[in-house]
Design an enzyme around this catalytic site. Sequence first.
Site, PDB file in Angstrom:
ATOM      1  N   ILE A 164      15.025  -9.016  28.236  1.00 13.50           N
ATOM      2  CA  ILE A 164      15.248  -7.571  27.746  1.00 13.50           C
ATOM      3  C   ILE A 164      13.745  -6.638  28.857  1.00 13.50           C
ATOM      4  CG2 ILE A 164      14.842  -8.671  25.118  1.00 13.50           C
ATOM      5  CD1 ILE A 164      11.539  -9.368  26.452  1.00 13.50           C
ATOM      6  N   ASP A 165      13.523  -7.661  29.600  1.00 14.93           N
ATOM      7  CA  ASP A 165      12.378  -6.977  30.913  1.00 14.93           C
ATOM      8  C   ASP A 165      13.637  -5.927  31.551  1.00 14.93           C
ATOM      9  OD1 ASP A 165      11.403 -10.224  31.561  1.00 14.93           O
ATOM     10  OD2 ASP A 165      11.123  -8.339  29.975  1.00 14.93           O
TER      11      ASP A 165
HETATM   12  O1  F6P Z   1      11.612 -12.361  30.097  1.00 13.49           O
HETATM   13  C1  F6P Z   1      11.369 -11.803  29.154  1.00 13.49           C
HETATM   14  C2  F6P Z   1      10.408 -12.533  28.240  1.00 13.49           C
HETATM   15  O2  F6P Z   1      10.635 -12.574  26.805  1.00 13.49           O
HETATM   16  C3  F6P Z   1       9.468 -12.052  29.007  1.00 13.49           C
HETATM   17  O3  F6P Z   1       9.368 -10.895  29.161  1.00 13.49           O
HETATM   18  C4  F6P Z   1       7.911 -12.679  29.188  1.00 13.49           C
HETATM   19  O4  F6P Z   1       7.008 -12.638  30.122  1.00 13.49           O
HETATM   20  C5  F6P Z   1       8.550 -13.892  29.009  1.00 13.49           C
HETATM   21  O5  F6P Z   1       9.972 -14.017  28.749  1.00 13.49           O
HETATM   22  C6  F6P Z   1       7.752 -14.651  27.461  1.00 13.49           C
HETATM   23  O6  F6P Z   1       8.581 -16.424  28.480  1.00 13.49           O
HETATM   24  P1  F6P Z   1       8.319 -17.113  27.298  1.00 13.49           P
HETATM   25  O7  F6P Z   1       9.721 -16.976  26.698  1.00 13.49           O
HETATM   26  O8  F6P Z   1       8.782 -18.071  28.041  1.00 13.49           O
HETATM   27  O9  F6P Z   1       7.662 -17.366  25.971  1.00 13.49           O
END
Ligand code: F6P
Length: 361
Positions: free
Chosen positions: A140-141
């Site tokens: 999504i980033d």
């Molecule tokens: O990389 C996608 C993402 O949703 C980022 O936007 C967010 O900081 C991270 O993953 C969250 O990590 P996790 O899925 O390990 O909680």
Amino acid sequence: MERITPDRSPDKQTVGIFTGGGIAPGLNAVIYGAINVLAEHGHRVIGIAEGWAGMLEQKPIVEFQSFTRDRLQSLLRKPGTILGSSRTKITPVQYDQVRKTADGYGLDSVIAIGGDDTLGQAAELHKHAVLNMIGVPKTIDNDVTDTDKTFGFETAYNEAAHHIIRMRTDAKAMKRVAGVEIMGRDAGWITLYGGYFGGADITLIPEFPIPIERIAEQVRHIYSEQQYVVIAIAEGYIKNAGEADAFGHPHKEDAARTLLQIIKKETGLPTEVQVSGYSVRNGPPLASDGIFAAELGAMAGLLAHQKKYGHMVSLRGNEVTAVPLENVHGGRRVTADHYDPSTMRKWTLPPNIMRERPAIQ
Ligand code: F6P
């Protein structure tokens, strides 16, 4: 740009597919697209559980041939991933185990759907001839290089915008300065687009740190005009390092709470905070995103059918194409063509025009 078209070779392959890393709206639509093309050419597609973890130890697989038309078609709109996911790091000493798992499943190739961590590993295993890999960039980033956009990004910023719209309702009624924290890890894309469409008065992204005095001045100015302010702030704007994941990414925490405490101290104005958190990624895709994701998956299926391994599916302009998998990297960041630090908002003119800005000033 290479134009790839379907052909009809007779051999029947077995193709594995898995989803790695954080979820994104459209993951199941990618799976749908890949199955659609591969089944059309008579190939077998099996779903591998939980990303790279499912290639390390034999977990229950999903036989898509058993799916009814209705169950397959519903994948287009389904949130999350039916295969599960993980952030699993593979080390070279585990390559043999991965190969054994692939042989156990009888895999000719594997389609990996993931971000730069998941696909970076796919590139390594392909380079070391452990697996025939094809990658579909996912996050999504929207920060994967070598593709103009990642699926799930549009749905994420649409959701972020709705958080901002609703916080404006609150801030306006309560005469407060509202902060809305938005995911994106170290990139500001979701906050930039969600903030713009949601009407945030100030948008703060990691790529452009703004002196707190400047932010406080802008908050006072806007508050004096309308008696409320809405700030969209990227979770990576303030480097609060939480626990790191398997790839060393520290969890982003409390950026909005930290910033609004500072603003409250600097301005004496009342504040409120909302963290949009996982809601920007755990819902169903927008129709546009689901269709885009299915087309990416279909392209991956075609590459597998044509045995064009070592490629990542990519969007270039309006065209879905294929680029070398080893090119995959994270780190595509918002630039000054998209963001105006003087107003702390997205430009309205498109980035290609802003790129030529000397000509338009
Ligand atoms: O990389 C996608 C993402 O949703 C980022 O936007 C967010 O900081 C991270 O993953 C969250 O990590 P996790 O899925 O390990 O909680």
